[in-house]
Write a protein that holds these residues in place. Structure first.
Motif, short mmCIF file in Angstrom:
data_model
loop_
_atom_site.label_atom_id
_atom_site.label_comp_id
_atom_site.label_asym_id
_atom_site.label_seq_id
_atom_site.Cartn_x
_atom_site.Cartn_y
_atom_site.Cartn_z
N ILE A 52 0.84 -1.21 0.00
CA ILE A 52 0.00 0.00 0.00
C ILE A 52 0.87 1.25 0.00
O ILE A 52 0.68 2.17 -0.81
N ILE A 104 -8.08 -2.91 3.68
CA ILE A 104 -7.07 -3.90 4.05
C ILE A 104 -7.72 -5.17 4.61
O ILE A 104 -8.91 -5.21 4.89
N VAL A 147 -5.40 4.31 3.44
CA VAL A 147 -6.36 3.25 3.79
C VAL A 147 -7.68 3.83 4.29
O VAL A 147 -7.70 4.63 5.23
N THR A 181 -10.90 -1.45 7.17
CA THR A 181 -10.57 -2.87 7.27
C THR A 181 -11.78 -3.72 6.91
O THR A 181 -12.89 -3.46 7.38
N LYS A 190 -10.78 5.26 11.04
CA LYS A 190 -10.89 4.29 9.96
C LYS A 190 -12.22 3.54 10.05
O LYS A 190 -12.90 3.59 11.07
#
Length: 445
Positions: A221, A241, A266, A269, A292
């Protein structure tokens, strides 16, 4: 105005699904019942993105094998906002996956310049179905694209199946491959919202697979995919991810997101439900990295078709509630449709799906999982916020959301062999409820 609560239930002992059981009226005051679900609309958590399923080659090929009437009905069943599940998310595979008819890539031979890159194969089954789904949904879909394996010549084991790793010298080329895929799909009129780095990077599978350690995923990444997306004007594309099970999601997310140079690229997840139901692991990731996001990217019932099974729907609901209550923001099921065998699948890794199409008899079967998903997706709309809920009854599971129009949606799962009674308390009002054994209920307040 007196508060009321609409009651919709699907129960194992009742043939009618999404049964409207009318409205219940709240009473003023506070319940003395110790068995209570307390909802606090003032406490808000994550915003919900939506629900969806995967547009695999297997699913879209199966759809080509049924009558046009069935095809239209299935599209309506999933994507229609009024009659169907109201799906707004989707997932595609970059190159082949296990639910493809065979291994394939988008380039010919060892094309290190990607001059032969073409998604022509997807134009046969996948792309037409996505276009029809968007038409039925009356909107663009939020689509995540995931690779299962680079071309064999880019890998250490020289094949697409059985794991192996991406060769170091091809990291930039493989990152450029994602760019080519996004550009090609968008040229076809299908927007790609984001990509995951790799489907199940911790698994060596007999089908299309490729392994990354946490450090390798982080560095891919940071040094390749992120900068190459930026250089090609794709900075708005989301990067997800992990895209694997909950069991070691904390370790994987920590390694990658603790590095600011990787983390800046990012979005969040992705998690799958296989192996583990440690839902609290999602909260651990959220608490460590609150800026995130968390997205459910795959789950299915393994081992082939299970027509009429009830536990399959319950597994969906248990996992959706467990993840929702731990900061999940969206849910993408695996294959939207499979055939009578639970395929096609080029390595015999057969699974179940919410809708099974018998291509021999042209019959369509709606599994319990289809109806269980609907108890969430038909009522919890994109943009809804999860709200405060406390529950002191271990026989049931529950979650609550508030839609943008102000209505509160409470979903209650009862996996036990007994009916369950409880009281719902909202602010200064309460109502007494009873749900049937082996049932799921949605309450709209």
């Amino acid at each position: 105005m007196e508060r009321s609560m609409r009651f919709i239930q699907t129960a194992k002992d009742d043939q009618e699904k999404w049964k409207d059981k009318g409205s219940l009226s709240f009473k003023k005051g506070t319940t003395s019942d110790s068995n209570v679900i307390r909802i606090n609309p003032e406490i808000e958590y994550q915003e919900w993105i939506g629900f969806g399923g995967a547009f695999t080659e297997a699913a879209t090929y199966t759809m080509s094998k049924v009558s046009e009437t069935h095809r239209s009905n299935i599209l309506r069943a999933y994507y229609n906002k009024e009659e169907g599940l109201g799906y707004t998310l989707g997932r595609t595979h970059i190159n082949s996956c296990d639910f493809s008819l065979e291994n394939y890539t988008y380039v010919e031979n060892e094309d290190t310049k990607l001059e032969t890159f073409s998604i022509q194969r997807e134009q046969k089954y996948v792309i037409p179905f996505i276009k029809d789904a968007m038409k039925e949904a009356e909107q663009e879909l939020t689509i995540l694209a995931s690779p299962w394996s680079p071309p064999a010549w880019m890998k250490t084991n020289g094949e697409m199946n059985n794991g192996g790793k991406l060769k170091a010298e091809y990291r930039d080329l493989w990152a450029t491959y994602y760019v080519k895929y996004i550009e090609a799909m968008e040229k076809e009129g299908i927007p790609i919202w984001g990509v995951s780095i790799q489907n199940e990077p911790e698994a060596t599978q007999t089908w299309d697979s490729c392994r990354y350690t946490a450090e390798e995923e982080r560095d891919f990444i940071k040094n390749h995919l992120g900068p190459i997306f930026e250089a090609n004007g794709l900075h708005d594309k989301k990067i997800v991810i992990w895209d694997h099970n909950r069991d070691i999601i904390v370790e994987r997310a920590t390694t990658i997101l603790s590095d600011p140079e990787a983390a800046k690229y990012v979005w969040g997840t992705g998690n799958h439900w296989y192996v583990s139901e440690d839902f609290e692991n999602l909260s651990m990731v959220h608490e460590a990295f609150p800026d995130k996001h968390l997205l459910f990217t795959e789950g299915c019932i393994e081992g082939g078709v299970q027509l009429g099974a009830w536990h399959t729907g319950e597994r969906y609901a248990r996992n959706i509630i467990g993840d929702m209550n731990n900061w999940l923001e969206g849910f993408i099921d695996w294959n939207i449709v499979l055939d009578e065998n639970g395929g096609p699948n080029h390595v015999g890794n057969y699974c179940d799906a919410p809708i099974i199409a018998d291509t021999k008899t042209d019959e369509i079967h709606y599994n319990s999982s289809y109806y269980y998903i609907g108890h969430f997706s038909k009522f919890i709309k994109p943009g809804a916020k999860r709200i405060g809920l406390t529950l002191n009854n271990e026989n049931i599971a529950a979650t609550a959301f508030k839609n943008n129009n102000g209505e509160i949606v409470l979903v209650v799962l009862n996996e036990t062999e007994l009916g369950q009674s409880f009281t719902v308390q909202v602010e200064g009002e309460y109502v007494e409820v009873e749900v049937e054994r082996r049932s799921i209920a949605t309450f709209i307040i």
